[in-house]
Design a protein around this motif. Structure first.
Motif, mmCIF file in Angstrom:
data_model
loop_
_atom_site.group_PDB
_atom_site.id
_atom_site.type_symbol
_atom_site.label_atom_id
_atom_site.label_comp_id
_atom_site.label_asym_id
_atom_site.label_seq_id
_atom_site.Cartn_x
_atom_site.Cartn_y
_atom_site.Cartn_z
ATOM 1 N N ILE A 168 0.818 -1.205 0.000
ATOM 2 C CA ILE A 168 0.000 0.000 0.000
ATOM 3 C C ILE A 168 0.860 1.267 0.000
ATOM 4 N N GLN A 169 2.069 1.174 0.556
ATOM 5 C CA GLN A 169 2.980 2.325 0.601
ATOM 6 C C GLN A 169 3.292 2.840 -0.813
ATOM 7 N N THR A 170 3.407 1.925 -1.771
ATOM 8 C CA THR A 170 3.695 2.298 -3.155
ATOM 9 C C THR A 170 2.599 3.196 -3.724
ATOM 10 N N LYS A 180 0.577 5.294 -1.961
ATOM 11 C CA LYS A 180 0.147 6.332 -1.019
ATOM 12 C C LYS A 180 -0.109 7.695 -1.666
ATOM 13 N N ASN A 181 0.495 7.997 -2.794
ATOM 14 C CA ASN A 181 0.308 9.296 -3.452
ATOM 15 C C ASN A 181 -0.639 9.250 -4.650
ATOM 16 N N ARG A 194 -3.848 9.421 -6.746
ATOM 17 C CA ARG A 194 -5.148 10.087 -6.637
ATOM 18 C C ARG A 194 -6.118 9.658 -7.743
ATOM 19 N N SER A 222 -10.607 6.365 -1.458
ATOM 20 C CA SER A 222 -9.869 5.760 -0.346
ATOM 21 C C SER A 222 -9.234 4.464 -0.809
ATOM 22 N N LYS A 227 -7.296 0.973 1.214
ATOM 23 C CA LYS A 227 -6.811 0.356 2.445
ATOM 24 C C LYS A 227 -6.487 -1.106 2.191
ATOM 25 N N SER A 279 3.077 9.343 -9.742
ATOM 26 C CA SER A 279 2.290 9.287 -8.507
ATOM 27 C C SER A 279 2.647 8.079 -7.637
ATOM 28 N N PHE A 293 5.039 5.717 -5.351
ATOM 29 C CA PHE A 293 6.179 5.865 -4.447
ATOM 30 C C PHE A 293 7.151 4.719 -4.694
#
Length: 168
Positions: free
Chosen positions: A30-32, A34-35, A37, A53, A55, A88, A90
């Motif tokens: 999920i960190q990948t 995070k940006n 949109r 959202s 998660k 976008s 990470f």
């Protein structure tokens, strides 16, 4: 040339009454994302959906898209691959996107000899496996520090093969 939009996963179903999508992620986590949109159902950035959202949910991710509000709408995306704009996503320092590696030439890090071309990266529980096409057939190499010297998305992948790995 590096692709502007990269695959992030495939929608495998709907979740809940508000139309969340279950995403089988094709990224490290999920960190990948995070940006991110916006996500797209087209590798060229067409058919955009705004991300409300995101998660983690076990081995999948739950995406709520602004344009999707019912399970029936979410179900229509089942089987679709989702893409995100490269800028976008990470990426940790000294890491590369797997999609940028496919098609790179593979070299012996010591001798500089060309060994083949990376055709695929296979996911296994113990490690990733590189499938390298050579003139004598495919060779499977564990993607571990013991064998991987360095990866340069401009010049190639440099390995430290052991005797017999490439049929020498």
């Amino acid at each position: 040339m590096k692709q502007k939009f990269l695959e992030i996963g495939r929608v495998v179903g709907a979740h809940g009454v508000h139309g969340a999508c279950k995403l089988e992620p094709w990224c490290d986590g999920i960190q990948t994302l995070k940006n991110v949109r916006e996500v797209y159902t087209d590798p060229n950035g067409a058919h955009a959906y705004m991300l409300r959202s995101l998660k983690a949910h076990g081995k999948i991710m739950l995406l709520q898209l602004c344009e999707i509000s019912t399970p029936e709408q979410a179900a229509l995306l089942r089987g679709k691959v989702l893409y995100a704009a490269r800028e976008s996503l990470f990426l940790e320092k000294n890491h590369v996107f797997l999609q940028d590696m496919i098609g790179l030439l593979v070299f012996d890090a010591t001798s500089g000899a060309q060994l083949g071309k990376l055709e695929d990266v296979l996911e296994y529980p113990a490690s990733r496996i590189y499938r390298i096409a050579t003139p004598s057939g495919d060779v499977l190499v564990p993607a571990v520090d013991t064998f991987v010297d360095r990866i340069d998305t401009e010049s190639g992948i440099y390995l430290r093969p052991i005797a017999g790995m490439f049929g020498e």
